[in-house]
Design a protein around this motif. Structure first.
Motif, short mmCIF file in Angstrom:
data_model
loop_
_atom_site.label_atom_id
_atom_site.label_comp_id
_atom_site.label_asym_id
_atom_site.label_seq_id
_atom_site.Cartn_x
_atom_site.Cartn_y
_atom_site.Cartn_z
N VAL A 82 0.85 -1.19 0.00
CA VAL A 82 0.00 0.00 0.00
C VAL A 82 0.88 1.24 0.00
N ALA A 83 0.33 2.30 -0.56
CA ALA A 83 0.96 3.62 -0.50
C ALA A 83 0.12 4.46 0.43
N GLU A 84 0.77 5.06 1.42
CA GLU A 84 0.02 5.90 2.34
C GLU A 84 0.71 7.25 2.48
N THR A 85 -0.10 8.24 2.76
CA THR A 85 0.39 9.58 3.02
C THR A 85 -0.23 10.04 4.33
N ASP A 86 0.09 11.25 4.73
CA ASP A 86 -0.55 11.82 5.92
C ASP A 86 -2.05 11.95 5.72
N GLU A 87 -2.47 11.99 4.46
CA GLU A 87 -3.89 12.13 4.14
C GLU A 87 -4.62 10.79 4.12
N GLY A 88 -3.90 9.68 4.19
CA GLY A 88 -4.54 8.38 4.20
C GLY A 88 -4.01 7.45 3.13
N LEU A 89 -4.77 6.38 2.88
CA LEU A 89 -4.37 5.38 1.89
C LEU A 89 -4.48 5.97 0.49
N ALA A 90 -3.35 6.01 -0.22
CA ALA A 90 -3.31 6.61 -1.55
C ALA A 90 -3.48 5.58 -2.65
N GLY A 91 -3.13 4.32 -2.37
CA GLY A 91 -3.25 3.29 -3.40
C GLY A 91 -2.76 1.96 -2.90
N ALA A 92 -2.88 0.96 -3.77
CA ALA A 92 -2.47 -0.40 -3.43
C ALA A 92 -2.19 -1.17 -4.70
N GLY A 93 -1.44 -2.23 -4.56
CA GLY A 93 -1.17 -3.12 -5.68
C GLY A 93 -0.65 -4.44 -5.15
N ALA A 94 -0.78 -5.48 -5.95
CA ALA A 94 -0.37 -6.81 -5.53
C ALA A 94 0.61 -7.40 -6.53
N LEU A 95 1.45 -8.29 -6.05
CA LEU A 95 2.37 -9.05 -6.89
C LEU A 95 2.02 -10.51 -6.72
N HIS A 96 1.53 -11.12 -7.79
CA HIS A 96 1.15 -12.53 -7.76
C HIS A 96 2.22 -13.32 -8.51
N ILE A 97 2.79 -14.31 -7.85
CA ILE A 97 3.87 -15.10 -8.45
C ILE A 97 3.28 -16.35 -9.10
N TYR A 98 3.68 -16.59 -10.35
CA TYR A 98 3.23 -17.77 -11.09
C TYR A 98 4.25 -18.89 -11.06
N ASP A 99 5.51 -18.55 -11.25
CA ASP A 99 6.57 -19.56 -11.16
C ASP A 99 7.87 -18.83 -10.86
N GLU A 100 9.00 -19.53 -10.94
CA GLU A 100 10.27 -18.92 -10.55
C GLU A 100 10.75 -17.83 -11.51
#
Length: 156
Positions: free
Chosen positions: A44-62
């Protein structure tokens, strides 16, 4: 702005951000329970103003991982939040020794600016046959597959 690993207390806010973009048709929906189940994938990305965004990393293989559920709160768009999240997700993939990261996206210009190149979806069978076949948009998905190489093959 601070980029950090998501906490369980972030799940509701992440799910709300995703739901708003899913309602616009630019992101696949994810319920709060699904976010919690995959919480270890999220930053997550956060600032003093709150949660600014989010993202995920999903692993499929090596060798392959996906940037997914990348979302920036409307008030924070155009301020580098998305690029910072992608950079942090790429750094996580690189630290794990994963050579390539991809995204299925409508935001092709954004990902192109970050060094991603368009590829045929068929070049990502792990995604297509492992995940996409269960999607309501399959087989008529109109997202673009984009990929970035983080680590060059040493044999090349």
């Amino acid at each position: 702005m601070n980029i950090r690993e998501a906490k369980a207390t972030d799940a509701e806010a992440i799910a709300r951000l995703i739901a708003a973009e899913a309602a616009r048709g630019v992101l696949l929906p994810r319920e709060r329970e699904d976010v919690l189940e995959h919480l270890q994938e999220f930053l997550v990305a956060e600032t003093d103003e709150g949660l600014a965004g989010a993202g995920a990393l999903h692993i499929y293989d090596e060798t392959l991982a996906e940037v997914r559920s990348l979302v920036v709160a409307p008030a924070f768009r155009g301020r580098g939040v998305g690029a910072a999240l992608v950079a942090a997700l790429e750094a996580r993939a690189h630290a794990l020794g994963i050579a390539r990261v991809f995204a299925l996206t409508y935001e092709t210009r954004f990902f192109a600016r970050l060094g991603y190149a368009e590829v045929p979806k068929e070049s990502l069978p792990q995604k297509i046959w492992g995940v996409c076949v269960h999607c309501a948009h399959f087989p008529r998905c109109d997202e673009t597959a984009m990929i970035k190489t983080l680590v060059q093959d040493k044999a090349a």
